[in-house]
Scaffold this active site. Structure first.
Site, mmCIF file in Angstrom:
data_model
loop_
_atom_site.group_PDB
_atom_site.id
_atom_site.type_symbol
_atom_site.label_atom_id
_atom_site.label_comp_id
_atom_site.label_asym_id
_atom_site.label_seq_id
_atom_site.Cartn_x
_atom_site.Cartn_y
_atom_site.Cartn_z
ATOM 1 N N CYS A 60 -3.169 -5.747 2.841
ATOM 2 C CA CYS A 60 -3.017 -4.601 3.740
ATOM 3 C C CYS A 60 -4.295 -3.774 3.779
ATOM 4 O O CYS A 60 -4.477 -2.964 4.685
ATOM 5 C CB CYS A 60 -1.831 -3.744 3.322
ATOM 6 S SG CYS A 60 -1.894 -3.202 1.603
ATOM 7 N N GLU A 106 4.563 1.940 3.067
ATOM 8 C CA GLU A 106 3.152 1.573 2.996
ATOM 9 C C GLU A 106 3.046 0.342 3.878
ATOM 10 O O GLU A 106 3.243 -0.788 3.433
ATOM 11 C CB GLU A 106 2.737 1.283 1.553
ATOM 12 C CG GLU A 106 1.223 1.264 1.356
ATOM 13 C CD GLU A 106 0.650 -0.131 1.378
ATOM 14 O OE1 GLU A 106 0.211 -0.550 2.481
ATOM 15 O OE2 GLU A 106 0.636 -0.786 0.346
#
Length: 572
Positions: free
Chosen positions: A351, A316
């Site tokens: 993120c 990720e």
């Protein structure tokens, strides 16, 4: 059966209880311990090894984080790393961590080599551990919901990653909710099998979720509790033995969480906790039979790990996240507030942070850009609604801003673009910058590869690109989304169903919010969070994410009944 390998009297009682009692008795014993631990009115929980409000206050009493290997806490390394105070360069380090070298990895190597490919438990081995981890999840979730424990972790997070109290508290509460979600029978339900009838009586194929055995988990700094806990618990639920390598500046948070896990019944041998630099962690992964590495962090490191492990990764990584404001304008104040939160909360160090916003001309005419500027101006170091940038220096940030301005002739700074004007003592290794927005005309973003790559570069800081479009230039917006390299989160701010379907049908982001309340940030425990478009992509938070990342499919075909009238056929 889970046992405890710590030496406090209460822990010894629980260890004895888990050896001889049922899951119900196991639960009752732990309830009594938690009541003793958390029902008093002290500021700190009994298992805590430091006061988060005192970190960095004394040169002579710096807290030392430990490694955990094969059930034993240890600080036996030749070197230490000292973590500077992120808000005050005059203060002492907030803590130190073992700077484990490649020559000091042997205990970790031996620990992981003792784990078989079939894991610590699976659907046909030590199945009682599914029940016990359901109970551990309940106990830890309850503990994190206690005010003093909740505040302990919120303050610990803020000491490492200066974010607002609301942001830190939200992280703790999401983590507690996740743990509650997997209490009771919900751990064993993660491995629910399915059967398909065979070709004849006695034959049936059954699909199972099987662990990998020894695995590695490398976690980022920006969510010191939520991301490591959600991935760590997923690995444990499915029967794996993880080695956890946290980000160095925030290691203290997960050390405390592991101590809480052990207090609530986890066998300390179930997890190894390694403090080291990145290359040392990679060496451990390559020297041991680690069968899967889950990495959350930069795209550069994820590519290096993917190559080194021959693709045995779930990642990720980078999130250059877009938001499109559709032609239907409503609730301008709300949308402006959400845009500000998405771009600048936690100083843009998410993120899922809003990296670029495509603003339909109707929103610009409604005054959205002015409201963005007004909201950003209210952020202050005093309440940590803006704070230090831990992965870029101030000069790095300013250079990137100038670089964007240089590739587009008509680009301009809407606001920010300079060092934080408030008096501060943020160390020079970190960044101290104002929330920044640079307006770049859409046609100039798309004009050259250099311009596009510069504008589409993720910078983990309070920075965003703002561009405007019309109905006629919507295809350029969709082309820009297609050309982006990573596809984590996105937002389509529109209640126009036809517009929603058009954009959704031409994009791929793994976590996409749609509607007038759409955001790019937010990784709660109630829905999947993760990228799309990459077969290595890792999800987090949901049963499907845990199954995808931390287990593989195993098909077992049962074939048990030979017909009584069987005769041997001709060989083929």
């Amino acid at each position: 059966m889970l046992t405890r390998c710590v030496t406090t009297p209460s822990a010894r009682k629980v260890a004895a209880a888990t050896k001889r009692t049922s899951p119900t008795a196991f639960r009752n014993t732990h309830n009594n311990i938690l009541q003793r631990c958390f029902s008093n009115n002290t500021t700190l929980p009994s298992w805590a090894t430091y006061d988060p409000t005192s970190l960095g206050e004394s040169e002579n009493d710096t807290y030392q984080v430990s490694n955990l290997v094969h059930g034993t806490w240890t600080q036996e390394t030749t070197k230490k790393m000292w973590i500077p105070h992120p808000l005050d360069y005059d203060k002492a380090p907030i803590f130190s961590i073992p700077d484990t070298s490649t020559h000091e990895l042997q205990p970790f190597i031996q620990s992981l080599r003792q784990v078989s490919k079939s894991g610590l438990h699976n659907p046909m081995k030590h199945v009682e551990r599914y029940v016990q981890y359901g109970e551990i999840s309940r106990l830890v979730g309850n503990a994190l919901s206690q005010p003093e424990v909740e505040e302990f972790f919120a303050r610990s997070i803020m000491a490492c990653v200066p974010k607002s109290h609301a942001q830190a508290l939200g992280e703790v509460r999401v983590t507690a909710a996740f743990l509650h979600n997997f209490a009771g029978d919900n751990v064993r339900r993660l491995v629910k099998s399915f059967g398909v009838p065979g070709d004849h009586d006695g034959q049936m194929s059954v699909g199972h979720r099987w662990p990998f055995g020894p695995v590695a988990l490398i976690t980022p700094f920006n969510f010191p509790l939520e991301i490591p806990v959600l991935q760590l618990m997923g690995a444990l639920y499915m029967g794996n033995k993880p080695v956890l390598k946290p980000s160095e500046p925030v290691s203290i948070v997960m050390e405390s969480f592991l101590r809480l896990l052990i207090e609530c019944g986890m066998n300390p041998k179930d997890v190894d906790f390694l403090n080291c630099k990145g290359p040392v962690a990679q060496e451990l992964i390559l020297q041991t039979p680690v069968r899967l590495t889950q990495f959350t962090g930069s795209s550069r490191v994820s590519e290096l790990l993917s190559e080194a492990t021959h693709g045995k990764v779930r990642v990720e990584d980078a999130g250059y996240d877009w938001k499109i404001l559709g032609p239907d304008v409503s609730n301008v104040d709300y949308v402006a507030w959400q845009c500000d939160q998405d771009a600048y909360a936690t100083s843009g160090q998410k993120c899922s942070a809003q990296s670029i916003v495509f603003v339909h001309e109707n929103w610009e005419q409604a005054g959205l850009l002015d409201k963005l500027k007004e909201n950003a101006s209210k952020r202050t170091l005093t309440d940590l609604s803006i704070g230090p940038v831990l992965t870029h220096t101030t000069q790095d940030f300013l250079h990137h801003t100038e670089r964007v301005l240089s590739v587009a002739p008509n680009a301009r700074i809407l606001f920010g673009g300079k060092e934080l004007q408030e008096p501060h003592k943020i160390p020079t290794k970190y960044g101290a910058v104002e929330p920044t927005a640079v307006h770049v005309p859409l046609e100039e973003i798309m004009a050259t590869e250099e311009a596009f790559q510069t504008c589409a570069k993720e910078i983990f800081a309070p920075f965003q690109i703002v561009t405007t479009y019309t109905d006629d230039t919507l295809p350029l917006v969709l082309e820009a989304c297609e050309r982006m390299s990573h596809h984590l989160t996105a937002a389509i701010v529109s209640n126009d169903v036809q517009f929603q379907n058009l954009v959704l049908g031409h994009t791929v982001n793994g976590t996409t919010y749609v509607g007038n309340r759409a955001r790019t940030t937010g990784a709660p425990q109630n829905h999947w969070f993760g990228p799309a478009g990459d077969p290595r992509g890792a999800g987090i938070g949901t049963p499907e994410a845990i199954q995808l990342v931390w287990s593989c499919h195993r098909e077992i075909i049962h074939d048990t009944m030979i017909p009584q009238d069987w005769t041997q056929p001709k060989a083929t």
